[in-house]
Design a protein around this motif. Structure first.
Motif, mmCIF file in Angstrom:
data_model
loop_
_atom_site.group_PDB
_atom_site.id
_atom_site.type_symbol
_atom_site.label_atom_id
_atom_site.label_comp_id
_atom_site.label_asym_id
_atom_site.label_seq_id
_atom_site.Cartn_x
_atom_site.Cartn_y
_atom_site.Cartn_z
ATOM 1 N N SER A 12 -4.240 9.723 -2.241
ATOM 2 C CA SER A 12 -4.932 8.434 -2.250
ATOM 3 C C SER A 12 -3.923 7.305 -2.049
ATOM 4 O O SER A 12 -2.716 7.516 -2.130
ATOM 5 N N TYR A 16 5.672 -0.424 -9.286
ATOM 6 C CA TYR A 16 4.979 0.715 -8.691
ATOM 7 C C TYR A 16 5.912 1.324 -7.663
ATOM 8 O O TYR A 16 6.728 0.623 -7.062
ATOM 9 N N GLY A 49 6.485 4.626 -4.493
ATOM 10 C CA GLY A 49 5.943 5.677 -3.640
ATOM 11 C C GLY A 49 6.208 5.394 -2.181
ATOM 12 O O GLY A 49 6.839 4.397 -1.819
ATOM 13 N N THR A 85 10.138 4.871 1.491
ATOM 14 C CA THR A 85 9.710 4.966 0.104
ATOM 15 C C THR A 85 10.367 3.834 -0.660
ATOM 16 O O THR A 85 11.506 3.464 -0.369
ATOM 17 N N GLU A 131 1.304 5.498 -0.880
ATOM 18 C CA GLU A 131 0.615 6.779 -1.020
ATOM 19 C C GLU A 131 0.926 7.388 -2.380
ATOM 20 O O GLU A 131 2.066 7.360 -2.834
ATOM 21 N N GLN A 132 -0.098 7.968 -3.007
ATOM 22 C CA GLN A 132 0.045 8.614 -4.312
ATOM 23 C C GLN A 132 0.126 10.133 -4.130
ATOM 24 O O GLN A 132 -0.144 10.652 -3.047
ATOM 25 N N HIS A 133 0.487 10.835 -5.193
ATOM 26 C CA HIS A 133 0.638 12.295 -5.144
ATOM 27 C C HIS A 133 -0.623 13.013 -4.679
ATOM 28 O O HIS A 133 -0.544 14.034 -4.016
ATOM 29 N N ASP A 134 -1.773 12.475 -5.007
ATOM 30 C CA ASP A 134 -3.035 13.134 -4.648
ATOM 31 C C ASP A 134 -3.518 12.752 -3.252
ATOM 32 O O ASP A 134 -4.602 13.134 -2.831
ATOM 33 N N CYS A 189 0.861 -1.173 0.000
ATOM 34 C CA CYS A 189 0.000 0.000 0.000
ATOM 35 C C CYS A 189 0.898 1.223 0.000
ATOM 36 O O CYS A 189 1.675 1.434 0.932
ATOM 37 N N LEU A 248 -2.553 3.546 -3.263
ATOM 38 C CA LEU A 248 -2.493 2.529 -4.315
ATOM 39 C C LEU A 248 -2.211 1.199 -3.636
ATOM 40 O O LEU A 248 -1.204 1.061 -2.936
#
Length: 141
Positions: free
Chosen positions: A62, A104, A106, A93, A57-60, A55, A64
């Motif tokens: 939310s 993926y 983040g 990270t 975290e995305q830039h916005d 899991c 992933l």
């Protein structure tokens, strides 16, 4: 426009190698390893292992979720910092690969990244000097 960067003086301390057990959370376990070793601040220097699911975290803001089982961690970087209340907080990270080979990346969300089989991690203690030095603003050209 000027930019200010914080430069922290200090030195590296001890090195610890830890193994995280299955179903333990990656982020929280790194914090626990630091507590067990008496590290108030540390850097992640190496890692090897996989997660049940990942899991990130995305830039916005939310999250992933990458479904496993056995989501491989391709790379992991981060640090652990002592908070004003005495607790420790890890900011990790990385890059993961799912079972189809898709990658993926983040920041890992604390409490949502269970270890699959086992996970090995190398931590290096950071001993900050008293106070921090702020570098002069950088000029944009």
């Amino acid at each position: 426009m000027s930019e200010c960067r914080l430069v922290e003086a200090g030195q590296m301390g001890r090195v610890a190698y830890g193994r995280i057990s299955p179903n333990e959370d990656l982020v929280q376990s790194v914090e626990k390893l630091c507590l067990a070793q008496g590290f108030r601040n540390a850097f992640v220097r190496g890692a090897l292992g996989s997660l049940v699911d990942a899991c990130m975290e995305q830039h916005d803001g939310s999250a992933l979720v990458v479904r496993g089982p056995a989501v491989e961690i391709v790379s992991l970087a981060g640090e652990v910092r002592a908070q004003t209340d005495g607790s420790l907080r890890a900011a990790l990270t990385g890059v993961v690969s799912d079972t189809q080979g898709q990658v993926y990346g983040g920041p890992f969300v604390a409490g949502a990244n269970p270890i699959c089989v086992t996970f090995e991690v190398t931590l290096e203690e950071w001993l900050p000097a008293e106070g921090a030095v702020t570098a002069p603003p950088l000029e944009n050209t």
